[in-house]
Design a protein around this motif. Sequence first.
Motif, PDB file in Angstrom:
ATOM      1  N   ASP A 153       9.858 -14.731  34.231  1.00  0.00           N
ATOM      2  CA  ASP A 153       8.883 -15.750  33.839  1.00  0.00           C
ATOM      3  C   ASP A 153       8.926 -16.957  34.773  1.00  0.00           C
ATOM      4  OD1 ASP A 153       8.167 -14.142  31.753  1.00  0.00           O
ATOM      5  OD2 ASP A 153       9.092 -15.356  30.188  1.00  0.00           O
ATOM      6  N   GLY A 154      10.136 -17.318  35.212  1.00  0.00           N
ATOM      7  CA  GLY A 154      10.286 -18.461  36.104  1.00  0.00           C
ATOM      8  C   GLY A 154      10.032 -18.142  37.562  1.00  0.00           C
ATOM      9  N   LYS A 155       9.767 -16.855  37.835  1.00  0.00           N
ATOM     10  CA  LYS A 155       9.516 -16.409  39.220  1.00  0.00           C
ATOM     11  C   LYS A 155      10.634 -16.887  40.149  1.00  0.00           C
ATOM     12  CE  LYS A 155       4.519 -16.296  38.412  1.00  0.00           C
ATOM     13  NZ  LYS A 155       4.697 -16.445  36.954  1.00  0.00           N
ATOM     14  N   PHE A 156      11.863 -16.673  39.698  1.00  0.00           N
ATOM     15  CA  PHE A 156      13.033 -17.124  40.438  1.00  0.00           C
ATOM     16  C   PHE A 156      13.360 -16.139  41.567  1.00  0.00           C
ATOM     17  CE2 PHE A 156      14.107 -19.360  36.316  1.00  0.00           C
ATOM     18  CZ  PHE A 156      13.875 -20.637  36.807  1.00  0.00           C
ATOM     19  N   THR A 157      12.540 -16.157  42.600  1.00  0.00           N
ATOM     20  CA  THR A 157      12.742 -15.229  43.720  1.00  0.00           C
ATOM     21  C   THR A 157      14.030 -15.529  44.489  1.00  0.00           C
ATOM     22  OG1 THR A 157      11.341 -16.664  45.083  1.00  0.00           O
ATOM     23  CG2 THR A 157      10.278 -14.786  43.996  1.00  0.00           C
ATOM     24  N   GLN A 158      14.563 -16.735  44.355  1.00  0.00           N
ATOM     25  CA  GLN A 158      15.816 -17.064  45.041  1.00  0.00           C
ATOM     26  C   GLN A 158      16.989 -16.241  44.505  1.00  0.00           C
ATOM     27  OE1 GLN A 158      13.983 -19.014  43.003  1.00  0.00           O
ATOM     28  NE2 GLN A 158      15.129 -20.868  42.396  1.00  0.00           N
ATOM     29  N   ALA A 159      16.796 -15.604  43.339  1.00  0.00           N
ATOM     30  CA  ALA A 159      17.861 -14.771  42.767  1.00  0.00           C
ATOM     31  C   ALA A 159      17.853 -13.353  43.328  1.00  0.00           C
ATOM     32  CB  ALA A 159      17.704 -14.717  41.246  1.00  0.00           C
ATOM     33  N   ILE A 160      16.860 -12.991  44.106  1.00  0.00           N
ATOM     34  CA  ILE A 160      16.715 -11.602  44.565  1.00  0.00           C
ATOM     35  C   ILE A 160      17.931 -11.093  45.338  1.00  0.00           C
ATOM     36  CG2 ILE A 160      15.375 -10.133  46.150  1.00  0.00           C
ATOM     37  CD1 ILE A 160      12.862 -11.590  45.150  1.00  0.00           C
ATOM     38  N   PRO A 161      18.501 -11.850  46.285  1.00  0.00           N
ATOM     39  CA  PRO A 161      19.688 -11.324  46.989  1.00  0.00           C
ATOM     40  C   PRO A 161      20.839 -10.983  46.043  1.00  0.00           C
ATOM     41  CG  PRO A 161      18.767 -13.188  48.176  1.00  0.00           C
ATOM     42  CD  PRO A 161      18.049 -13.136  46.863  1.00  0.00           C
ATOM     43  N   ALA A 162      21.101 -11.829  45.076  1.00  0.00           N
ATOM     44  CA  ALA A 162      22.183 -11.565  44.124  1.00  0.00           C
ATOM     45  C   ALA A 162      21.865 -10.349  43.261  1.00  0.00           C
ATOM     46  CB  ALA A 162      22.412 -12.800  43.246  1.00  0.00           C
ATOM     47  N   LEU A 163      20.610 -10.208  42.880  1.00  0.00           N
ATOM     48  CA  LEU A 163      20.198  -9.050  42.084  1.00  0.00           C
ATOM     49  C   LEU A 163      20.390  -7.755  42.870  1.00  0.00           C
ATOM     50  CD1 LEU A 163      16.922 -10.550  40.564  1.00  0.00           C
ATOM     51  CD2 LEU A 163      19.041 -10.072  39.307  1.00  0.00           C
ATOM     52  N   ARG A 164      20.025  -7.786  44.136  1.00  0.00           N
ATOM     53  CA  ARG A 164      20.189  -6.593  44.981  1.00  0.00           C
ATOM     54  C   ARG A 164      21.673  -6.213  45.096  1.00  0.00           C
ATOM     55  NH1 ARG A 164      15.239  -5.754  46.707  1.00  0.00           N
ATOM     56  NH2 ARG A 164      13.984  -7.332  47.765  1.00  0.00           N
ATOM     57  N   GLN A 165      22.539  -7.206  45.184  1.00  0.00           N
ATOM     58  CA  GLN A 165      23.962  -6.930  45.321  1.00  0.00           C
ATOM     59  C   GLN A 165      24.517  -6.282  44.050  1.00  0.00           C
ATOM     60  OE1 GLN A 165      25.621  -7.322  48.256  1.00  0.00           O
ATOM     61  NE2 GLN A 165      27.259  -6.194  47.206  1.00  0.00           N
ATOM     62  N   ILE A 166      24.043  -6.751  42.901  1.00  0.00           N
ATOM     63  CA  ILE A 166      24.505  -6.183  41.626  1.00  0.00           C
ATOM     64  C   ILE A 166      24.077  -4.727  41.502  1.00  0.00           C
ATOM     65  CG2 ILE A 166      24.189  -6.296  39.117  1.00  0.00           C
ATOM     66  CD1 ILE A 166      23.972  -9.354  39.462  1.00  0.00           C
ATOM     67  N   VAL A 167      22.833  -4.435  41.880  1.00  0.00           N
ATOM     68  CA  VAL A 167      22.343  -3.054  41.834  1.00  0.00           C
ATOM     69  C   VAL A 167      23.157  -2.177  42.780  1.00  0.00           C
ATOM     70  CG1 VAL A 167      20.375  -1.558  42.337  1.00  0.00           C
ATOM     71  CG2 VAL A 167      20.018  -3.717  41.123  1.00  0.00           C
ATOM     72  N   LYS A 168      23.529  -2.722  43.901  1.00  0.00           N
ATOM     73  CA  LYS A 168      24.294  -1.967  44.895  1.00  0.00           C
ATOM     74  C   LYS A 168      25.730  -1.745  44.438  1.00  0.00           C
ATOM     75  CE  LYS A 168      25.632  -2.092  49.792  1.00  0.00           C
ATOM     76  NZ  LYS A 168      25.571  -2.890  51.052  1.00  0.00           N
ATOM     77  N   ASP A 169      26.359  -2.770  43.874  1.00  0.00           N
ATOM     78  CA  ASP A 169      27.762  -2.672  43.472  1.00  0.00           C
ATOM     79  C   ASP A 169      27.967  -1.802  42.237  1.00  0.00           C
ATOM     80  OD1 ASP A 169      28.444  -4.278  45.574  1.00  0.00           O
ATOM     81  OD2 ASP A 169      28.651  -6.100  44.376  1.00  0.00           O
ATOM     82  N   LYS A 170      27.073  -1.954  41.263  1.00  0.00           N
ATOM     83  CA  LYS A 170      27.116  -1.159  40.028  1.00  0.00           C
ATOM     84  C   LYS A 170      28.432  -1.303  39.262  1.00  0.00           C
ATOM     85  CE  LYS A 170      26.307   2.511  42.532  1.00  0.00           C
ATOM     86  NZ  LYS A 170      25.952   1.960  43.852  1.00  0.00           N
ATOM     87  N   LYS A 171      29.121  -2.441  39.403  1.00  0.00           N
ATOM     88  CA  LYS A 171      30.405  -2.636  38.728  1.00  0.00           C
ATOM     89  C   LYS A 171      30.222  -2.735  37.215  1.00  0.00           C
ATOM     90  CE  LYS A 171      32.513  -4.980  42.697  1.00  0.00           C
ATOM     91  NZ  LYS A 171      33.002  -6.282  43.232  1.00  0.00           N
ATOM     92  N   ASN A 172      29.166  -3.414  36.799  1.00  0.00           N
ATOM     93  CA  ASN A 172      28.825  -3.530  35.384  1.00  0.00           C
ATOM     94  C   ASN A 172      27.513  -2.778  35.190  1.00  0.00           C
ATOM     95  OD1 ASN A 172      27.592  -4.434  32.948  1.00  0.00           O
ATOM     96  ND2 ASN A 172      28.769  -6.341  32.999  1.00  0.00           N
ATOM     97  N   GLN A 173      27.581  -1.612  34.512  1.00  0.00           N
ATOM     98  CA  GLN A 173      26.398  -0.754  34.402  1.00  0.00           C
ATOM     99  C   GLN A 173      25.209  -1.466  33.777  1.00  0.00           C
ATOM    100  OE1 GLN A 173      26.354   3.114  32.463  1.00  0.00           O
ATOM    101  NE2 GLN A 173      27.788   3.904  33.980  1.00  0.00           N
ATOM    102  N   LEU A 174      25.445  -2.142  32.664  1.00  0.00           N
ATOM    103  CA  LEU A 174      24.337  -2.803  31.980  1.00  0.00           C
ATOM    104  C   LEU A 174      23.771  -3.937  32.824  1.00  0.00           C
ATOM    105  CD1 LEU A 174      25.646  -2.868  28.298  1.00  0.00           C
ATOM    106  CD2 LEU A 174      23.932  -1.348  29.303  1.00  0.00           C
ATOM    107  N   GLN A 175      24.630  -4.658  33.537  1.00  0.00           N
ATOM    108  CA  GLN A 175      24.133  -5.719  34.414  1.00  0.00           C
ATOM    109  C   GLN A 175      23.303  -5.116  35.542  1.00  0.00           C
ATOM    110  OE1 GLN A 175      27.106  -7.994  36.580  1.00  0.00           O
ATOM    111  NE2 GLN A 175      25.839  -9.836  36.526  1.00  0.00           N
ATOM    112  N   ALA A 176      23.746  -3.991  36.092  1.00  0.00           N
ATOM    113  CA  ALA A 176      23.000  -3.335  37.167  1.00  0.00           C
ATOM    114  C   ALA A 176      21.635  -2.867  36.675  1.00  0.00           C
ATOM    115  CB  ALA A 176      23.801  -2.158  37.716  1.00  0.00           C
ATOM    116  N   ILE A 177      21.592  -2.357  35.441  1.00  0.00           N
ATOM    117  CA  ILE A 177      20.325  -1.886  34.876  1.00  0.00           C
ATOM    118  C   ILE A 177      19.351  -3.051  34.714  1.00  0.00           C
ATOM    119  CG2 ILE A 177      19.285  -0.978  32.763  1.00  0.00           C
ATOM    120  CD1 ILE A 177      21.800   0.831  32.520  1.00  0.00           C
ATOM    121  N   HIS A 178      19.836  -4.164  34.166  1.00  0.00           N
ATOM    122  CA  HIS A 178      18.956  -5.329  33.994  1.00  0.00           C
ATOM    123  C   HIS A 178      18.562  -5.931  35.350  1.00  0.00           C
ATOM    124  CE1 HIS A 178      18.649  -5.940  29.637  1.00  0.00           C
ATOM    125  NE2 HIS A 178      19.879  -5.431  29.561  1.00  0.00           N
ATOM    126  N   ALA A 179      19.457  -5.899  36.299  1.00  0.00           N
ATOM    127  CA  ALA A 179      19.110  -6.398  37.632  1.00  0.00           C
ATOM    128  C   ALA A 179      18.017  -5.546  38.257  1.00  0.00           C
ATOM    129  CB  ALA A 179      20.355  -6.401  38.521  1.00  0.00           C
TER     130      ALA A 179
END
Length: 772
Positions: free
Chosen positions: A464-490
């Motif tokens: 909703d906030g169009k927080f595109t500055q979070a995209i790099p961190a989101l990509r890292q979470i999807v790549k790392d997959k350390k927390n499954q639920l966090q990776a899914i939401h990312a």
Amino acid sequence: MKKIYYPFLLLLLTGILFYCKSNKTLSGQAADTTPTANDKLTNAQVDLNASPFVSASDAIKMMQVEDGFEVKLVASEPLISTPVAITFDNNNRIWAVEMIGYMPDTVGTGEDIPNGKIVILEDKNKDGVADERKVFLDSLVLPRAICLIEDGILVAEPPRLWYYKIKNDKPVQKILVDEKYTEGGNVEHQPNGLLRAMDNWIYNAKSSKRYRKRGDKWEIERTHFRGQWGISQDNYGRLFYNTNSENLLGDYFAPGLGANNKNQRGVAGFNRKIVADNKVYPLRPTPGVNRGYMAGVLDESLRLTNFTAACGPLVYRGDLFGSAYAGNIFVAEPSANLIKRNIVSEAGYVINGQQAYQNREFISSLDERFRPVSLYNSPEGALYVVDMYRGIIQHETYLTTYLKKEIGKRQLTQPLSAGRIYKVVPKNKKTAAVTVPQNPEQLVKLLGHANGWVRDNAQQTLIDGKFTQAIPALRQIVKDKKNQLQAIHALWTLEGLGALQTDEVLALLNNPAWPLRMQALSALPSVLNKSNYAQVTSVLTQMLETDTLAAPYIAFITNNIQPLDKTAANNLLRQVVKKYPNNPYVADAVISNLQDQEETLGKELASLASGPDLAINKQMGRIVTSIRNTRANRNPDMLRKEFPKGAAMFNATCQTCHGPDGNGVNALGPPLNGSEYVTGRKDRLISVVLFGLTGPVTVKGHVYKAPEINGDMPGIGYNKDLPNEDIAELLSFIRKSWQNNADKVSAEDVTKVRTQLKGRQKAFTEAELNRM
């Protein structure tokens, strides 16, 4: 005060006496042994002629709650009136829907008065109880659902869906999203829910539409028709719902898949019966149910035996209750004044469940006016309960003479201005609500929070906030997959921001964890385009050889490849059929791609699998037969012109259970198209429509009974104000529709039967009708 207090005191004292005998307390501590039906109150201990209005604090004392839990009050009258739905904003305020106009009396006088409201409740002094009320919207007619999104709120006010932009807690702009949010149906049978799901679409119960806001435009797409009142999602975004007589239904697959073929009546893996056991265990006698006069509806102690008003299913995703409750699904039953707990499990993509207890419930009440209608996860991990606290909950369309008498006997019509919101929490455990911030870095961290409500709202706030500055961190979470639920939401946050990349999805397709592969497959349609479909098709082809769980998803996704390369899509379907010819989920997933091609491409695909008993051949044969039957139907436009009132009544009261095509609805009603009851003797059909029919029932040689159908069709003849002319037109419309071609029914025909059956109080059985 004496009129109210004395009956309550008597009831409370008998309840205390009972609990002393059975080693329980009214505060909810269960005894060491599991209660049985004999442990419950006898009819002599409950005054069946009184149903006193009690305060919220006294109502809590009348509840039996699962051991280790307690019910706390969040809001009550006069702060809230007739609540039916709520949502929380990021500041932990409650936005509530007040359906004040619902059934002011047994004939629904004044239901069309615009007195419904959307209100904001806030706990200013932070003591856990709301103490401030703001009216955000008023003058609404029977509002039923809301959803906060971006800088506004969706409001369902039949027949339309509106979006109001918000400024300083006030509506500043009103935008029409869907002028046909509801099409036909009465207040009990209209869309509701507005669940903002993990895949960034908004889903409803009692609807085949889903909604999504992109920029300033609203998209509306077809989805599977689901449920009746209330809808919920699990940690993987799969949807759960129910009908009034069924404990729990749900989907095995992601909600955005498989709803592409309008010729397909049902898709395997959607609308599945998750918990087949529909037994309920009320704490007190419950004679005030609509068909309480029928054999088997109430037991010998006058308690409801099976669900009759199941609603508000909730997948518990909080972090307060402990691991034993994670993913449990709670269901409300306002007619029996209880909330049921179900435990679900899964094997591959198949989900099954069972009731948590026998002979008792998670919450049950001695108070007949306790009417839980909606359940919610919350910012502190508690389970929230929306209680209409109302005597009448049956709409007048189906209100039987029997129930009218019960309502009068216990004076259930008044008062009308009450309502409660409770929360269920573990005893002796501190709770703290999470306030969702506007800081992108903090929001990304919250995507891994143990509370599903927090994860959902962190995802939605980032989008909703169009927080595109979070995209790099989101990509890292999807790549790392350390927390499954966090990776899914990312993953789904990237999708919502329009930033999800093909490589990210394809990488997850190789992950050994099925939940991550499932989410990647579900998100794949969002990234498919002309430049990457060949690569994606190659990866899916390889997966087919080794990943059995992925096979239905691959078949569903082929529909998204078709617009890009029809040949490549059809080749993939051929490979799916060759590899999994006897998998019913794969078969229906294949068919979901074939709208208007069932008799050409469908036959070719089926021919790849030898054997008429294979799933692909049987399911393809059924849909081809259905299509041919539909072609033989009579012109519906001509019939609507000839019988306008009949068509309108059918739309409002019949199509919900029997389908707009007259071919019946699974778990609800049998076919009308070709039914001997419809095309046969007029007096028999009139009798059924006037007073209802209780199953089993035989139609075209097939015996329909619960759970294949609801088991009970309510009559409309109890409404003395319904003109015989209108009933006659409804029956004439049905007798001429689809492939039916019986003669018309006249008002005189209806009058004659109504006169003969004057004073009848109960539904017919098939045996009775056959003796007519």
